[in-house]
Design an enzyme around this catalytic site. Structure first.
Site, PDB file in Angstrom:
ATOM      1  N   CYS A 175       0.863  -1.151  -0.054  1.00  0.00           N
ATOM      2  CA  CYS A 175      -0.015   0.130   0.032  1.00  0.00           C
ATOM      3  C   CYS A 175       0.997   1.206   0.098  1.00  0.00           C
ATOM      4  O   CYS A 175       1.892   0.969  -0.277  1.00  0.00           O
ATOM      5  CB  CYS A 175      -1.001   0.007   1.176  1.00  0.00           C
ATOM      6  N   ASN A 188       2.521   1.170   4.057  1.00  0.00           N
ATOM      7  CA  ASN A 188       2.857   0.163   4.546  1.00  0.00           C
ATOM      8  C   ASN A 188       2.702   0.165   6.288  1.00  0.00           C
ATOM      9  O   ASN A 188       3.104  -0.382   7.139  1.00  0.00           O
ATOM     10  CB  ASN A 188       4.458  -0.173   4.364  1.00  0.00           C
ATOM     11  N   CYS A 197      -1.076   0.729   7.294  1.00  0.00           N
ATOM     12  CA  CYS A 197      -2.456   0.356   7.407  1.00  0.00           C
ATOM     13  C   CYS A 197      -2.827  -1.041   6.610  1.00  0.00           C
ATOM     14  O   CYS A 197      -2.863  -2.053   7.332  1.00  0.00           O
ATOM     15  CB  CYS A 197      -3.282   1.417   7.162  1.00  0.00           C
ATOM     16  N   ARG A 198      -3.012  -0.650   5.284  1.00  0.00           N
ATOM     17  CA  ARG A 198      -3.787  -1.941   4.846  1.00  0.00           C
ATOM     18  C   ARG A 198      -2.909  -2.901   4.557  1.00  0.00           C
ATOM     19  O   ARG A 198      -3.127  -4.232   4.852  1.00  0.00           O
ATOM     20  CB  ARG A 198      -4.239  -1.267   3.176  1.00  0.00           C
ATOM     21  N   SER A 199      -1.475  -2.644   4.060  1.00  0.00           N
ATOM     22  CA  SER A 199      -0.639  -4.045   3.767  1.00  0.00           C
ATOM     23  C   SER A 199       0.019  -4.612   4.962  1.00  0.00           C
ATOM     24  O   SER A 199      -0.218  -5.907   4.697  1.00  0.00           O
ATOM     25  CB  SER A 199       0.487  -3.729   2.813  1.00  0.00           C
ATOM     26  N   ASP A 239      -7.900   3.310   1.678  1.00  0.00           N
ATOM     27  CA  ASP A 239      -6.857   3.535   2.870  1.00  0.00           C
ATOM     28  C   ASP A 239      -7.652   4.295   4.145  1.00  0.00           C
ATOM     29  O   ASP A 239      -8.373   5.250   3.866  1.00  0.00           O
ATOM     30  CB  ASP A 239      -5.980   4.693   2.318  1.00  0.00           C
TER      31      ASP A 239
END
Length: 158
Positions: free
Chosen positions: A13, A16, A18-20, A130
């Site tokens: 993301c 690196n 939050c999402r990934s 995000d």
């Protein structure tokens, strides 16, 4: 660095944090529960260097903990080597995808298949938004999407 034997996946993301890292932790838990974690190299990274060395967002960590998942991941930026060593690079949105494809073009021996993680979503939610400027429920939505996508991705690659 990804191993030459087995399979490898890198979740990506923007930052690196939050999402990934959520996707990485979810996939690692699924692979562990399925008894195949030792056959995989699993990591996550960022398209930017904004958060290098940072822990994931506290709201993301809290969300994972709610679901019984821990992670010790530290943010890192995607490197040229990643394109040569990972089988799959799965990202969260169109902006990540375009950044990664640009980077991949500058790597001679790029072997990674670059895709949207959302392309595996049975509910067809292609983009994983995000949650950084959002609330706890936005992190929960990211978690739920990652669970659905990672499940299908793992089934397709078992």
């Amino acid at each position: 660095m990804a191993a030459s034997s087995g399979k490898s996946v890198l979740f990506v993301c923007l930052g690196n944090i939050c999402r990934s890292p959520i996707a990485e932790a979810v996939f690692r838990k699924m692979a562990t529960d399925a008894g195949v974690v030792d056959k995989w190299v699993i990591d996550s990274g960022a398209t930017t260097d904004w958060n290098t060395g940072s822990s994931p967002d506290a709201r993301g960590l809290a969300c994972l903990r709610t679901h019984g998942i821990e992670t010790k991941h530290r943010a890192r930026q995607v490197t040229k080597e990643d394109f040569m060593s990972f089988d799959y690079i799965l990202c969260m949105d169109e902006s990540n995808l375009s950044d990664l494809k640009k980077k991949a073009n500058s790597v001679k021996n790029s072997k990674a298949k670059i895709e949207l993680l959302g392309s595996y979503d049975p509910e067809k939610q292609l983009i994983i938004k995000d949650p950084y400027y959002g609330h706890e429920e936005d992190f929960e939505n990211v978690y739920e999407q990652c669970v659905r996508c990672c499940k299908v991705f793992l089934e397709n690659n078992s």
